[in-house]
Enzyme design. Structure first.
Site, PDB file in Angstrom:
ATOM      1  N   ASP A 177       0.833  -1.193   0.000  1.00 48.04           N
ATOM      2  CA  ASP A 177       0.000   0.000   0.000  1.00 48.04           C
ATOM      3  C   ASP A 177       0.874   1.252   0.000  1.00 48.04           C
ATOM      4  OD1 ASP A 177      -2.699   1.278   0.464  1.00 48.04           O
ATOM      5  OD2 ASP A 177      -1.672   1.974   2.269  1.00 48.04           O
ATOM      6  N   GLU A 236       1.701  -0.367  -5.072  1.00 48.27           N
ATOM      7  CA  GLU A 236       0.830   0.765  -5.379  1.00 48.27           C
ATOM      8  C   GLU A 236       1.779   1.954  -5.503  1.00 48.27           C
ATOM      9  OE1 GLU A 236      -3.306   2.761  -3.773  1.00 48.27           O
ATOM     10  OE2 GLU A 236      -1.784   2.227  -2.301  1.00 48.27           O
TER      11      GLU A 236
END
Length: 703
Positions: A349, A386
């Site tokens: 993330d 990401e």
């Protein structure tokens, strides 16, 4: 270094103790006792605090003798403890100087950063005792699970179909009809569904310990407490969340998760974990001291010169990922999940944060990312980034990869959404994205495997909402609809929200089929959001992080209500799995570089060999001669996209070789005629005149 004695050397208040083993950090079982090892560079002293399970007050607090400290590591063995009944934490004493980054307070009892399980929050959503002196308790586990020969599957990256889902929301709705809804055990009951759907990889949103009560507040709609449902609120990176386990209150979360992974593997389904190393639940300077802040705030977080927290995560703090100590902790954590839980890969993330220096500046060669890319334990794990953060660092196509990191391709998402809407001047980029984004990834060394293609994910509209809403509707979040993205590239097909108009609803179903078709016919690795295969809705909420309710939970009744979509999803996934030419991991050349008489991929308009990038219609042909599998070498695939609102007539390329075009997919047709099983594709009557309805797509097979 091994400094452990088999016999105690000191007694403290009736407890036998001795100098411990410095490594590994955390609590580990040793002969006759438990070894407790913890790091702090700037603390002056450390005290081990032991609790009987569930008791409010400690049973003993044992200061580490000075000679039990080696360098910056406190290590001690406590003998005679029954590990199943022990919970523990640490008190650290030291300087409190905000500007210098030191926030020591010996009144706080802190969670072990390396704890493998957490007590005190074992049942999801149960109101905590806010006066508890240690609400999150470190626990000790025995690694004695019987894997029965299981190991990571190592499916080639290009063969994956990734299914992103939230463990709780996957089965929490009463319509799931599982025995233990919202848990690892409930998820296991749905494995037959996943296998029938055709996916071979699940990407699980955070499943290690997080605080669902972080920033909780009453719902403006129902008055009920809203929780941190998504789980991007890290507390303990090594510990599976007890609140996601049916047996969590009995400390069975470890075995329950391992059992789920083992059964997923038995059914040919890999497991990727969504890991959140960019921030923790301790928040900014006003947040709680749960663990890292009280152990060594200056080491674990990026701080300004005035002692405040850099906030590149958008969540109050930023983990100091490239400090050597933190870097080693992250590496230890990933190795632990890979070895002890047989995890197949990790999605990072806000991974751009992992490439920032300790002062927040982007690094050219981030040591953390390099060591992860070359680590021998993680060498066959999928690593997915990401490739952006909340501080404005956007690295899609430029993320430091070293030939190992794939990326969530945000540019694919944007381009395909515009294509589905029928926006002008979108075809050239859309084709580039469909063919694997060579402009972004040709230098990464992984071919099209660099690109994780997605149109929807947990963050944003569901696929059905993408074609049902022009605007976000986040009023239920209690932020006056200010939260969530305003740039959704969505189109409601003529009516905002739920509609009773059959034409609107049929157009929406066709648009969902279009999205699934282009996703499965794109080079790269497809990923879609759980529920998108049967038209799940969040009622226009594009930021449902706090909605632990019917807004976020999958409504399994929709599998019958939208059976047409679900059956199509199964068919188009099966189509991708049946045709290796769609899964090649090399970027296409669009030339006949092997002398087969046609290019590996060719681009067409309504007329063959005449693409019109300024219009709203385009076609691609994949040559089966270039497939990696001999089975597919006699089949070409023609993919026609009509983003215009009117019907168009396409002329596929013709070849004088005795083969003919057969219809595999037509998104404008009713169930039973919209997607055909391999070998059942009907022959096209007019080989040079294919009707493609407005806002629809067709796929032909030439054999």
């Amino acid at each position: 270094m091994n400094r452990i004695d088999i016999n105690p050397t000191v007694e403290y208040q009736g407890y036998a103790i001795g100098p411990g083993r410095v490594l590994p950090f955390g609590a580990t079982l040793v002969s006759g006792g438990i070894n407790f090892s913890v790091y702090s560079r700037n603390a002056k002293s450390c005290t081990l605090v032991l609790f009987d399970k569930g008791e409010k007050q400690p049973m003993v607090e044992i200061p580490y003798p000075e000679d039990f400290r080696l360098g910056d590591v406190y290590s001690m063995v406590v003998f005679g403890l029954a590990f199943e009944n022990i919970e523990y934490g640490y008190r650290f004493d030291g300087e409190y100087d905000f500007k210098r980054g030191h926030l020591y307070n010996k009144e706080n009892i802190l969670l072990d950063p390396y704890t493998k399980a957490v007590g005190g929050r074992s049942v999801w959503g149960t109101e905590p005792d806010w006066g508890d002196i240690m609400p999150h308790r470190s626990k000790i586990i025995a690694d004695d699970f019987d894997w029965q020969g299981d190991k990571p599957l190592e499916i080639p990256m290009e063969d994956l179909v990734i299914y992103e889902c939230n463990v709780r929301g996957f089965t929490k709705h009463e319509s799931s009809k599982v025995k233990y809804p919202g848990t690892f055990a409930g998820f296991r009951d749905k494995i037959p569904y996943l296998k029938e759907l055709g996916v071979n990889c699940v990407e699980l949103m955070p499943i290690y310990e997080f605080d669902e009560f972080e920033n909780s507040k009453p719902s403006p709609i129902t008055g009920e407490r809203m929780l941190n449902y998504w789980g991007y609120s890290s507390i303990a990176f090594f510990a599976p969340k007890a609140g996601l386990a049916a047996g969590g209150k009995n400390d069975m979360q470890v075995d329950e998760l391992k059992n789920l992974i083992k059964h997923l593997h038995k059914n040919g389904i890999e497991v990727i974990l969504d890991v959140v190393f960019n921030h923790t639940a301790e928040g900014n300077e006003n947040g709680p001291s749960i663990s890292f802040r009280g152990i060594d705030n200056k080491i674990y977080y990026m701080l300004t010169e005035e002692g405040y927290y850099y906030n590149f995560s958008g969540c109050g703090n930023t983990v100091n990922c490239n400090h050597p100590i933190v870097r080693n902790m992250i590496l230890d954590c990933l190795r632990y999940w890979a070895s002890e839980y047989h995890i197949d890969g990790f999605r990072f993330d806000l991974a751009a944060i992992m490439g920032r220096n300790q002062d927040g500046s982007p690094m050219h060669n981030p040591p953390l990312l390099e060591i992860l890319a070359y680590d021998p334990v993680l060498s066959r794990c999928k690593l997915i980034a990401e490739a952006w953060d909340a501080g404005g660092l956007y690295q899609v196509g430029n993320f430091p990869s070293w030939g190992h990191f794939s990326e969530w391709n945000g540019k694919y998402r944007n381009a395909i959404r515009k294509l589905l809407k029928g926006d002008e001047n979108t075809l050239h980029e859309a084709v580039t994205r469909i063919l694997g984004s060579s402009d972004l990834y040709s230098h990464q060394g992984m071919g099209t495997n660099s690109s994780i293609n997605f149109i929807n994910c947990h963050d944003g509209f569901t696929l059905m909402d993408l074609v049902s809403y022009n605007d976000k509707h986040n009023e239920a979040n209690g932020e006056d609809n200010r939260d969530g993205s305003d740039d959704n590239c969505s189109w409601n097909c003529g009516w905002e929200g739920e509609s009773s108009d059959p034409a609107v609803n049929q157009l929406r179903k066709m648009q969902v089929k279009n999205a699934l078709t282009v996703l499965m016919l794109s080079r790269g690795v497809p990923m879609f959001l759980a529920g998108d295969e049967f038209g799940n809705t969040q009622f226009g909420n594009n930021n449902a992080y706090c909605q632990d309710n019917e807004i976020s939970w999958l409504d399994w009744k929709l599998t019958e209500q939208n059976k047409e979509i679900l059956d199509f999803a199964k068919g188009i996934i099966a189509f991708r799995n049946a045709h290796p030419v769609l899964r090649g991991n090399r970027h296409v050349a669009a030339t006949d570089y092997q002398g087969f008489g046609k290019p590996d991929v060719s681009i067409h308009g309504v007329k063959p060999w005449e693409p019109d990038y300024g219009g709203r219609a385009i076609a691609l042909m994949y040559s089966g001669d270039y497939a990696k599998d001999d089975v597919a070498k006699n089949e070409d695939i023609y993919f026609a996209i009509n983003s215009h609102w009117d019907t168009l007539y396409f002329e596929p390329p013709g070849f004088d070789d005795g083969k003919a075009w057969h219809l595999a997919v037509n998104t404008s047709m009713p169930p039973g005629q919209d997607v055909y099983a391999k070998g059942d594709e009907p022959l096209i009557d007019a080989q040079n005149n294919i009707v493609v309805g407005g806002r629809s797509m067709i796929v032909l097979i030439r054999r």
